[in-house]
Scaffold this motif. Structure first.
Motif, short mmCIF file in Angstrom:
data_model
loop_
_atom_site.label_atom_id
_atom_site.label_comp_id
_atom_site.label_asym_id
_atom_site.label_seq_id
_atom_site.Cartn_x
_atom_site.Cartn_y
_atom_site.Cartn_z
N UNK A 180 11.30 9.99 11.91
CA UNK A 180 12.53 9.23 11.69
C UNK A 180 12.68 9.00 10.20
N UNK A 181 13.88 8.72 9.79
CA UNK A 181 14.17 8.51 8.38
C UNK A 181 14.99 7.24 8.23
N UNK A 219 0.30 8.17 13.29
CA UNK A 219 1.64 7.86 12.79
C UNK A 219 1.51 7.37 11.36
N UNK A 220 2.33 7.92 10.48
CA UNK A 220 2.39 7.49 9.09
C UNK A 220 3.79 6.98 8.76
N UNK A 257 0.79 -1.23 0.00
CA UNK A 257 0.00 0.00 0.00
C UNK A 257 0.83 1.28 0.00
N UNK A 258 2.13 1.20 0.20
CA UNK A 258 3.09 2.31 0.07
C UNK A 258 3.05 3.30 1.24
N UNK A 259 1.87 3.54 1.79
CA UNK A 259 1.73 4.41 2.95
C UNK A 259 0.82 3.72 3.95
N UNK A 260 1.25 3.67 5.23
CA UNK A 260 0.43 3.08 6.28
C UNK A 260 0.13 4.12 7.35
N UNK A 261 -1.11 4.07 7.85
CA UNK A 261 -1.57 4.95 8.91
C UNK A 261 -1.89 4.13 10.16
N UNK A 270 9.01 8.00 8.71
CA UNK A 270 7.96 7.75 9.69
C UNK A 270 7.67 9.07 10.40
N UNK A 271 6.41 9.47 10.46
CA UNK A 271 6.04 10.78 11.03
C UNK A 271 4.93 10.58 12.06
N UNK A 272 5.16 11.12 13.26
CA UNK A 272 4.24 10.95 14.38
C UNK A 272 3.79 12.32 14.87
N UNK A 273 2.48 12.48 15.08
CA UNK A 273 1.93 13.80 15.42
C UNK A 273 1.77 13.96 16.93
N UNK A 274 2.34 15.06 17.44
CA UNK A 274 2.25 15.40 18.86
C UNK A 274 1.29 16.58 19.09
#
Length: 285
Positions: A277-278, A251-252, A40-44, A124-128
């Motif tokens: 993170x990368x 988180x994506x 799916x290339x992108x996961x939520x 990976x991106x996480x929202x605060x």
């Protein structure tokens, strides 16, 4: 854990349910998430409550992590005091200095750090903290963009490479240590094939990086500009895309090898704090 994968119904993206990323994942869980990521290339992952250590631990399931850039340590409080694997994405300022990068402006379509020799495989991106409106992130499927190219453009991209500029960010700002250049043929950066093969899926994807300051080596400037304009007009079609409206705890994870992404602008008076993170990648083939 019982993991469920629910596709968005758009050209890419899926929500993963039944998983708590604050916990250590079993091998079977990691395998299921990795397979879903490739599919799916992108996961939520919604509603997560994780620490930076949890974010790092989860991200390392997909490979070695890059460290935040040295320039980020000049930022007030946030980046300098965080774990080196954490990249802070924020418009917040403390004592007159930003705590993170990329501010509140619109971010153009791009894939992360395509201007280096071995671009990252994923992010990976996480929202605060999120603003009440704006700041949505959109993704586009570059497998599908390549598959649907007109025949003449398909032949062109299979035979050409693209130069990816390293002097300018996705929000249009000149990076520290670089000077704004007027001629795209002389910009710093890297040259990569316009079509790359995913090392795990074997799929072929269009690989353009970003439009700003791009150049097709060997072509007259006017011809390069014209063909890149056609390619980007194609990539930006809504049928290739999916947009995510953030909530705290989302988180994506996305695959930079076969997607591009962009961000909507938002009110600079609102706060947005994200930790990223990368995941290290490799050469583009």
């Amino acid at each position: 854990m019982t993991i469920e994968v629910h596709p968005t119904g758009a050209a890419l993206g899926a929500e993963v349910k039944g998983i708590d990323l604050s916990q250590t994942l079993q091998d079977a869980d990691v395998e299921a998430v990795t397979e879903a990521w490739f599919d799916h290339q992108v996961l939520l992952f919604r509603g997560q409550r994780i620490s930076d250590d949890d974010l790092i631990r989860f991200s390392r399931h997909f490979g070695e992590l890059d460290l935040s850039p040295a320039s980020a340590t000049d930022m007030a409080g946030g980046q300098a005091a965080s774990r080196p694997e954490i990249w802070i994405i924020s418009n917040v300022r403390e004592n007159g200095k930003p705590i993170g990068a990329l501010g509140d402006k619109e971010a153009d379509w791009h894939t992360d750090m395509s201007y280096v020799a071995e671009p990252p495989k994923g992010s990976v991106l996480y929202s605060l903290e999120i603003p009440p409106a704006g700041g949505d992130t959109s993704f586009a499927n570059m497998y599908r963009a390549l598959e649907t190219l007109p025949d003449d453009l398909r032949r062109f991209v299979e035979a050409h490479s693209c130069h990816h500029d390293s002097s300018t960010t996705s929000v249009g700002e000149t990076r520290a240590g670089f000077a704004a250049a007027m001629d795209v043929r002389e910009m710093p950066g890297e040259i990569h094939p316009m079509v790359r093969t995913h090392p795990h899926t074997g799929g072929k994807a269009l690989y353009l990086g970003r439009r700003r300051n791009a150049y097709v080596p060997g072509l007259p400037l006017e011809e390069s500009e014209a063909v890149l304009d056609r390619l980007w007009a194609h990539c930006e079609k809504p049928e290739f895309a999916w947009s995510h409206q953030w909530a705290v705890g989302d988180l994506l994870i996305w695959d930079n090898r076969c997607t591009i992404h962009r961000r909507d602008a938002f009110d600079p008076a609102s706060r947005r704090v994200m930790h990223r993170t990368q995941i290290k990648g490799g050469k583009v083939f």
